[in-house]
Each structure stands twice: as structure tokens, then as C-alpha cells.
Enzyme design. Structure first.
Site, PDB file in Angstrom:
ATOM      1  N   HIS A  15       7.931  -7.169  -4.403  1.00  0.00           N
ATOM      2  CA  HIS A  15       6.608  -7.541  -4.920  1.00  0.00           C
ATOM      3  C   HIS A  15       6.683  -8.826  -5.765  1.00  0.00           C
ATOM      4  CE1 HIS A  15       4.271  -4.037  -3.648  1.00  0.00           C
ATOM      5  NE2 HIS A  15       5.438  -3.423  -3.699  1.00  0.00           N
TER       6      HIS A  15
ATOM      7  N   LYS B  15     -11.664 -10.372 -16.575  1.00  0.00           N
ATOM      8  CA  LYS B  15     -12.041 -10.439 -17.997  1.00  0.00           C
ATOM      9  C   LYS B  15     -11.528 -11.715 -18.691  1.00  0.00           C
ATOM     10  CE  LYS B  15     -13.786  -7.997 -21.474  1.00  0.00           C
ATOM     11  NZ  LYS B  15     -15.027  -7.218 -21.385  1.00  0.00           N
TER      12      LYS B  15
ATOM     13  N   GLU C  68       4.249 -10.369  -7.064  1.00  0.00           N
ATOM     14  CA  GLU C  68       3.164 -10.427  -8.047  1.00  0.00           C
ATOM     15  C   GLU C  68       3.501  -9.773  -9.372  1.00  0.00           C
ATOM     16  OE1 GLU C  68       3.359  -8.664  -5.339  1.00  0.00           O
ATOM     17  OE2 GLU C  68       2.285  -6.766  -5.419  1.00  0.00           O
TER      18      GLU C  68
ATOM     19  N   GLY D 251       0.846  -1.196   0.000  1.00  0.00           N
ATOM     20  CA  GLY D 251       0.000   0.000   0.000  1.00  0.00           C
ATOM     21  C   GLY D 251       0.869   1.229   0.000  1.00  0.00           C
TER      22      GLY D 251
ATOM     23  N   ASP E 136     -19.060 -10.049 -21.972  1.00  0.00           N
ATOM     24  CA  ASP E 136     -19.602 -10.164 -20.617  1.00  0.00           C
ATOM     25  C   ASP E 136     -21.100 -10.473 -20.634  1.00  0.00           C
ATOM     26  OD1 ASP E 136     -17.080  -9.325 -20.109  1.00  0.00           O
ATOM     27  OD2 ASP E 136     -17.632  -7.290 -19.527  1.00  0.00           O
TER      28      ASP E 136
ATOM     29  N   CYS F 284       5.341  -6.054   1.358  1.00  0.00           N
ATOM     30  CA  CYS F 284       5.681  -4.629   1.471  1.00  0.00           C
ATOM     31  C   CYS F 284       4.949  -3.986   2.668  1.00  0.00           C
ATOM     32  CB  CYS F 284       5.381  -3.925   0.154  1.00  0.00           C
ATOM     33  SG  CYS F 284       6.240  -2.370  -0.014  1.00  0.00           S
ATOM     34  N   TYR F 285       4.014  -3.057   2.443  1.00  0.00           N
ATOM     35  CA  TYR F 285       3.304  -2.455   3.587  1.00  0.00           C
ATOM     36  C   TYR F 285       2.660  -3.536   4.454  1.00  0.00           C
ATOM     37  CZ  TYR F 285      -0.102   0.103   6.349  1.00  0.00           C
ATOM     38  OH  TYR F 285      -0.846   0.600   7.396  1.00  0.00           O
TER      39      TYR F 285
END
Ligand code: XMP
Length: 509
Positions: free
Chosen positions: A165, A365, A167, A51, A223, A78-79
């Protein structure tokens, strides 16, 4: 499942994507989530996201400290790690300067989070504060030149922390680190597949609506088409889809949709031709936002009228996706929330007294496309590029007339035909034509012409927030230009848009 607590990182959706790519279900929740609700969810592991805040800021986000006593493995990123260390009695130091970018990670022990990972390996850092003192029971597991504690753990309590990170793609072994957490530490199974999601969801829809009627606004986009097919599989003809032809669609769009969805799939669709009702109030309108407003209003009116004709309908279905759910539930309404709101022209009336069915609200998506494929939606609908609600109205610069609509439809059809034939359709985020309010001189045979200019736009993008113009081969562009000028009456010049977003936008209006 894995629960991701969102401390506001720009990467929080990426964490969720990575977990799901590993075929494990996950959900994102705000830090304020009640501890009892967390217990009820029974997550196999909890990830605390990064964050933008510093743990020392007055209003920095905090989760309930009880999450560290549930016996559920926790990974702080991290945060998220700094929050964990600070809460459990360690010390976080404020940095003089931020560390942002690549860092080589040295691993102390290739075990647990770093099972099978030997350093040095490339990671991505983005932080100000860092760990000064670890709480009792914690030990360091990795470091970099600038960051003394780049990773840590308390094995006994199953708590782990990463300063980098995992990710983001820049972290080379990021996926392996996350997988070690998900599988080795949390013991998750690879059970999240579109096949299991489809059968579970079809069953849930049938249960939710209990044989009552459902209405769905069908646009033909992926969608709403997937939503339609899912609900159709659950309740058959109790579903009525309403497809409004606003006269601003591309060539043969309604016809193709009819063939694909009503043919062998036998979905119940009501086709409403409302062309006149849209084009009449658009006469003389040139301002893009005004066009959107007019179209949005008429759409609401037409949809409400049609919906009212379906007696005893109790439910309204929508193809809402997970990113919109996260954004609306997020404690940190970011700038993207504001940017998107003006796009919701096709949104549906709020005061219709119908209960909502939103079977895609936990999907991203690309998962929707996989789901569509899984349940047998025709490939051209599964892979359809996004198309804006106001349609060709915002691709005809200046006034919209029937004649200009016809010209643009023909130009667009030639472009898309060549894009598909040459295998580019799936590679592009969007590709389309725009009609300019300008004329230019040309020469055809022996005579001088004075006709319209068409612009072609093709972009690559991941999420429409940023986009790059597609480097289409000259040969393909030449063929498209040739065909347009020869085949479409009223166009004698074709140009290609080479602007990126930002500073340009994808659409011209
Ligand atoms: P821009 O032009 O802002 O577009 O870069 C980003 C994405 O949004 C689509 N778009 C719209 N979609 N109603 C919609 O439903 C709108 O008014 C609208 N305007 C832009 C655009 O096609 C692109 O995918």
C-alpha cells in the site's frame, strides 16, 4: 484528474488524500461506474484501490474490463492489481495465511513507478492472495522475501500493479511511488489549488442559482462558515443564512459569529433566538438520546418556520463534505456510515422543496480549512474545533437547567482561554468541559462548601473515529483548575478525563 475505483479498501480515502496533497484533482467512484461515464470524465490515470475480497469469491467486486483498453494508465493496488492480473489472463494464488505488516521491498529496476527509488525500502502489506503467474506483456518490477511479485508492469499498455500500500505512512517511499505514477506516467500537472478551486466554485455557484435566493443553516462551524462565505462571494445578499441560537451554545458564541461574519464580510445572517423553545421541552430530560431527539425535532421546526419566511427561496445550501459523499455513494456501506447517522441531528428537512447547493462536496476537512483561509475567513473560524449539534446539552450530564448551563459556559470559557493562550487549541481535535450531576465537599477560606464537579476533556484525533486523551502539561492543568475554582461560582472540584476512544467516546453522552 485521477479516477480512483473503490474496491472497498479501508485506505481508499487515503489514496485520494495523497493524490490531492500532490495538487492533482481526483475523484472516487464505485466499480460499477459505467465505462462511457469514465471516458467522459477523461481521467489522466486510473487507480484501482485495494479491498477486503479475494478475486475468487463469488461476489467479489469487478470493474468493466474495458478500462484496460482505454489507453489510460492504470495502477492497481493490492486487490486492484489482482483484479487486473486475473482479468488480463494471469493467475492469482490463494494464500494459506495473510501477510500483514512491514515488508522490505527489493526493486528490480529503478524506473517508471520506482524512478529514483532503490531498494530495499520499507513497505506496508495487508493481503491474503498474491500473484502466481503474470499475464503476457507483464514483468515483475519488485519483490519481497514473502511475495515474489510485489510489483509489476506492462509498459506497452501503461499498466502497473503494487501488492503493498503506497498510500499509508508506513510505506516509506509510498508518496514517491504515487507521484511517479501521477506525474511521470500520467503526465498530470500540479493544478489543484484552493485558489483555483475557489474562483471556479464561486463562478459555478453563480451559474447554478441564476440570481435566485439561497438559504443556509449556519452553525458557526468551519464547514457552514466556509459555505456561507463562498456563496456570499457568488451572490451577495441573495444568500440568507439562518443561525438558530438553541440556548445550548458556548459563552458568547452567537455574538462572536455575528462580529466575524456580518462585520467586514457583510454576510446576510438572520439570528433566531429560540432558547425557550429548546429548553422548555428539555426540562426533566436526562437520557442522552432523548435529548438529541428533542433538540433535533425543535431545530427542524424552527428552521422550517424561518426558511418559510424567506419568500421565493429556491435553493438550500449545505456544507456536505467529500467523506460523507463517498460513504453515501459507496457500494460498501461500512460501519462508519452507521456510526455517523446518529450525529446528524443538525440535518435538514428532506421534504423542503428546495434544490441543493453543496459547494464543498468534493473537499476533505483539511482542504475546507485551506479554502476558508484562501477566501478570507477569520482565522478563529477556520481553525474552530468541532462542536456537536446538541451543544452543551450532551455536556451537562443529567438535567439541563439555565443555572447549570451558565456554570458550564463559564468553566468551558476558562478552559478554552487557557488552551488558546498556551498554544494548544490548534493541536487538539477538541477540548471542552463537562458538568457532572454530582456534588462534592470542599473548603473555601474557613468554610465548608458542597458544590459541583467539572470534568475537562481534551483529545487528539484525525477523524473522531478514534481519539487519545491529550497529555496536557500539569502546569497548564493546574492553572485551569485554579482559575475555574476561583472564578466560577458553583464549582469546587475539577477532574481531567484520561480515557481514550475506544473504549470511551469523545463526548460524555
Ligand atoms: P463521540 O462522542 O461519538 O463523538 O466520540 C465523535 C464526534 O462527534 C461529535 N458528536 C456529535 N456531533 N451531533 C453532532 O453534530 C451529535 O449528537 C454528536 N455526538 C457527538 C463529537 O463532538 C465528536 O467530534
Amino acid at each position: 484528474m485521477i479516477l480512483i475505483i473503490d474496491f472497498g479498501s479501508q485506505y481508499n480515502q487515503l489514496i485520494a488524500r495523497r493524490v490531492r496533497e500532490s495538487k492533482v484533482y481526483c475523484q472516487i467512484a464505485p466499480p460499477s461506474m459505467d465505462i462511457e461515464a469514465i471516458k467522459e470524465l477523461k481521467p489522466d490515470g486510473i487507480i484501482l484501490s485495494g479491498g477486503p475480497s479475494s478475486i475468487y469469491e463469488k461476489n467479489s467486486p469487478k470493474a468493466d474490463s474495458e478500462i484496460f483498453n482505454l489507453g489510460i494508465p492504470v495502477l492497481g493496488i493490492c486487490y486492484g492489481m489482482q483484479f487486473m492480473i486475473d482479468t488480463l489472463g494471469g493467475k492469482v494464488k490463494r494464500a494459506d495465511k495473510r501477510e500483514y505488516g512491514f515488508a522490505l521491498l527489493n526493486v528490480d529496476k529503478s524506473k517508471w513507478l520506482f524512478d529514483g527509488i532503490e531498494g530495499p525500502t520499507q513497505t506496508w502489506m495487508s493481503h491474503g492472495d498474491s500473484i502466481d503467474t503474470l499475464p503476457p506483456g507483464f514483468s515483475r518490477t519488485a519483490f519481497t522475501d514473502n511475495t515474489e511479485v510485489a510489483a509489476c508492469q506492462n509498459r506497452k499498455k501503461n499498466l502497473y500493479g503494487l501488492q503493498f500500500h503506497p498510500e499509508v505512512e508506513h510505506t516509506k517511499k509510498g508518496k514517491a511511488v504515487l507521484n511517479n505514477f501521477i506525474f511521470t506516467i500520467c503526465g498530470c500537472k500540479k493544478a489543484w489549488t484552493m485558489k483555483s478551486f475557489a474562483s471556479k466554485t464561486i463562478w459555478e455557484i453563480a451559474e447554478q442559482v441564476e440570481g435566485k435566493k439561497v438559504i443556509l443553516g449556519l452553525s458557526g462551524g468551519v464547514d457552514s462558515s466556509v459555505t456561507a462565505l463562498l456563496i456570499h462571494k457568488a451572490i451577495g445578499k441573495k444568500l440568507t443564512c439562518i443561525f438558530v441560537d438553541n440556548g445550548l451554545l458556548r459563552k458568547d458564541e452567537g455574538k462572536q459569529l455575528k462580529e466575524r461574519l456580518t462585520g467586514s464580510l457583510d454576510i446576510n445572517i438572520k439570528f433566531v433566538n429560540a432558547t425557550k423553545r429548546f429548553l422548555e421541552p428539555l426540562k426533566g430530560v436526562t437520557d442522552p438520546e432523548k435529548k438529541r431527539k428533542v433538540i433535533g425535532k425543535v431545530f427542524m421546526d424552527v428552521f422550517e418556520e424561518e426558511a418559510a419566511k424567506i419568500k421565493d427561496a429556491e435553493f438550500l445550501a449545505q456544507g456536505t463534505l467529500y467523506p460523507d459523499v463517498i460513504e453515501s455513494e459507496s457500494a460498501f456501506g461500512g460501519p462508519s456510515a452507521i456510526i455517523k447517522s446518529h450525529h446528524n441531528v443538525g440535518g435538514l428537512p428532506k421534504d423542503m422543496k428546495l434544490k441543493l447547493v453543496e459547494p464543498l462536496r468534493y473537499l476533505f476537512k483539511d482542504e475546507v480549512r485551506l479554502l476558508g483561509k484562501e477566501i478570507g475567513l477569520p482565522a478563529d473560524l477556520v481553525w474552530r474545533q468541532p462542536f456537536p449539534g446538541p451543544g452543551l446539552a450532551i455536556r451537562i450530564i443529567g438535567e439541563i437547567t439555565a443555572k447549570r448551563l451558565k456554570i458550564l459556559r463559564e468553566v468551558d470559557a476558562v478552559f478554552i482561554d487557557e488552551i488558546k493562550k498556551n498554544g494548544y487549541y490548534k493541536k487538539l481535535w477538541q477540548s471542552f468541559a463537562v458538568l457532572l450531576p454530582l456534588k462534592s465537599v470542599g473548603i473555601m477560606g474557613d468554610s465548608r462548601t458542597y458544590e459541583n464537579i467539572a470534568a475537562l476533556r481534551a483529545v487528539t484525533s484525525k477523524d473522531a473515529m478514534t481519539a487519545d486523551w491529550a497529555r496536557l502539561p500539569h502546569k497548564l492543568l493546574a492553572q485551569v483548575s485554579n482559575r475555574i475554582i476561583n472564578e466560577v461560582d458553583g464549582v469546587n472540584r475539577v477532574v481531567y478525563d484520561i480515557s481514550s476512544k475506544p473504549p470511551g467516546t469523545i463526548e460524555w453522552e
